[in-house]
Design a protein around this motif. Structure first.
Motif, short mmCIF file in Angstrom:
data_model
loop_
_atom_site.label_atom_id
_atom_site.label_comp_id
_atom_site.label_asym_id
_atom_site.label_seq_id
_atom_site.Cartn_x
_atom_site.Cartn_y
_atom_site.Cartn_z
N HIS A 45 -7.68 14.19 1.14
CA HIS A 45 -7.68 12.72 1.01
C HIS A 45 -6.77 12.21 -0.09
CE1 HIS A 45 -11.35 13.65 -1.60
NE2 HIS A 45 -10.58 12.98 -2.45
N PRO A 48 -6.46 7.56 -3.75
CA PRO A 48 -7.12 6.47 -3.02
C PRO A 48 -6.15 5.43 -2.47
CG PRO A 48 -8.33 6.95 -5.04
CD PRO A 48 -7.06 7.75 -5.10
N ALA A 51 -5.28 4.67 1.19
CA ALA A 51 -6.08 3.81 2.05
C ALA A 51 -5.36 2.52 2.45
CB ALA A 51 -7.41 3.47 1.38
N THR A 58 -0.93 9.20 6.03
CA THR A 58 -1.80 8.32 6.82
C THR A 58 -1.38 8.34 8.29
OG1 THR A 58 -0.46 6.35 6.33
CG2 THR A 58 -2.26 6.87 4.83
N HIS A 98 -16.48 1.91 -3.89
CA HIS A 98 -15.17 1.97 -4.55
C HIS A 98 -15.34 2.75 -5.85
CE1 HIS A 98 -14.99 -1.46 -1.79
NE2 HIS A 98 -13.71 -1.13 -1.63
N LEU A 107 -7.05 -2.68 -3.17
CA LEU A 107 -7.79 -1.49 -2.77
C LEU A 107 -9.30 -1.73 -2.87
CD1 LEU A 107 -7.71 1.45 -1.87
CD2 LEU A 107 -7.50 2.12 -4.28
N HIS A 143 -15.04 7.08 -1.48
CA HIS A 143 -13.63 7.03 -1.07
C HIS A 143 -13.13 8.34 -0.47
CE1 HIS A 143 -12.37 8.93 -4.97
NE2 HIS A 143 -11.29 9.26 -4.29
N THR A 147 -11.61 6.36 2.95
CA THR A 147 -10.16 6.22 2.88
C THR A 147 -9.42 7.03 3.92
OG1 THR A 147 -9.86 7.99 1.23
CG2 THR A 147 -10.24 5.75 0.38
N LYS A 150 -11.01 5.68 7.97
CA LYS A 150 -10.48 4.39 8.43
C LYS A 150 -9.20 4.54 9.24
CE LYS A 150 -8.51 1.40 5.63
NZ LYS A 150 -7.09 1.38 6.06
#
Length: 296
Positions: A45, A48, A51, A58, A98, A107, A143, A147, A150
């Motif tokens: 991931h 952050p 996201a 992504t 968050h 964010l 997250h 993140t 989504k």
């Protein structure tokens, strides 16, 4: 208690209570009926900020989503939920957490309003017999989970629960616990481990975050070694990662981001292969390497 005995017992209850119990039984039966075996994912991931970015990582999440059957629900094991003991989220509507600081307001404004699944939480609790699993209604989606999820399911229309990692246990324990989740794969549940296999924040070159492929030699060496062990199916060596040399030790100074990988590897079956995607290092000491486990 089998279904026949359950229905007999319901006859002794007031009508309203019996109806409520029957609705619960039907919900569990309908939502978790047998399906084809679902793939398993480990997702790197990383930052952050991914996201709210459109980048190669992504885009990689979006691309792998197109290869997946649509799940009935998702169970996520995130690096960012460590507890003493093991818990699963059991609320109807988990909050978007968050759990970071120092980032742009944009964010913090992101919400991922996926529903929860008390049914899946109960099924997970029932499946795991090696330890007691608690039901949690205070956490949500951190997250490490939202993140990345989504990008797989941007409409937030798939129920999501998280399972915590017991920080008092060793890697062998986490690998074995992953195996106990295997039946969920045949009930339409997509199981995701979310972390990073090279994750040394103290040595990160933050000024090089936007330099594509910037990596320290030790991080590159560790990344290649871990990838080869994953694709070779050498789970024993991956469980004992502390014996894989100084480069790997530098890449995994603390275990929480690595352990979600062991949950996913524990779910790999004999006729399945592990495929690497999003293979890239950033800021010198962080990687985004991700894994899909599916039929060979």
């Amino acid at each position: 208690m089998n279904r026949k005995d359950f229905l007999k017992a319901m006859a002794l209850l007031p009508l309203g209570a019996a109806a409520m119990k029957l609705n619960t039984l039907h919900s569990l039966t309908d939502n978790l009926a047998p399906t084809e075996r679902m793939p398993v994912l480990f997702l790197g991931h990383g930052n952050p900020m991914n996201a709210i970015d459109d980048n190669i990582f992504t885009q990689g999440f979006q691309a792998v989503a197109k290869t997946l059957p649509k799940p009935r629900a998702i169970l996520c094991i995130s690096a960012h939920w460590e507890t003493k003991g093991t818990f699963v989220t059991a609320m109807q509507q988990p909050q978007t957490i968050h759990d970071f600081g120092g980032f742009p307001q944009a964010l913090f404004d992101v919400q991922y309003p996926a529903p929860g699944s008390p049914d899946l939480a109960l099924e997970t609790q029932k499946l795991i017999t090696s330890t007691q699993v608690g039901l949690n209604e205070d956490w949500g989606l951190d997250h490490g989970c939202w993140t990345v999820v989504k990008f797989l399911y941007p409409n937030a229309d798939i129920p999501v629960i998280e399972m915590s990692m017991d920080y008092t246990k060793d890697p062998e324990y986490h690998y074995a616990l992953g195996k106990e989740l295997s039946a969920l794969r045949r009930k339409g549940v997509l199981i995701i481990g979310s972390g990073n296999t090279v994750h040394n924040l103290r040595m990160a070159a933050w000024d090089k975050m936007m330099v594509p492929g910037y990596a320290f030699d030790w991080a590159t060496t560790a990344n290649e070694k871990l990838k080869n062990l994953i694709t070779d199916g050498d789970h024993k060596s991956l469980i004992r990662y502390d014996q894989l040399g100084k480069e790997v030790q530098m890449s995994i100074p603390t275990p929480e981001h690595y352990l979600p990988l062991l949950y996913t590897l524990g779910l790999q079956e004999k006729d399945e292969k592990a495929t690497i995607f999003n293979d890239g290092l950033v800021a010198g000491s962080l990687n985004m390497m991700s894994v899909k486990i599916d039929k060979a």
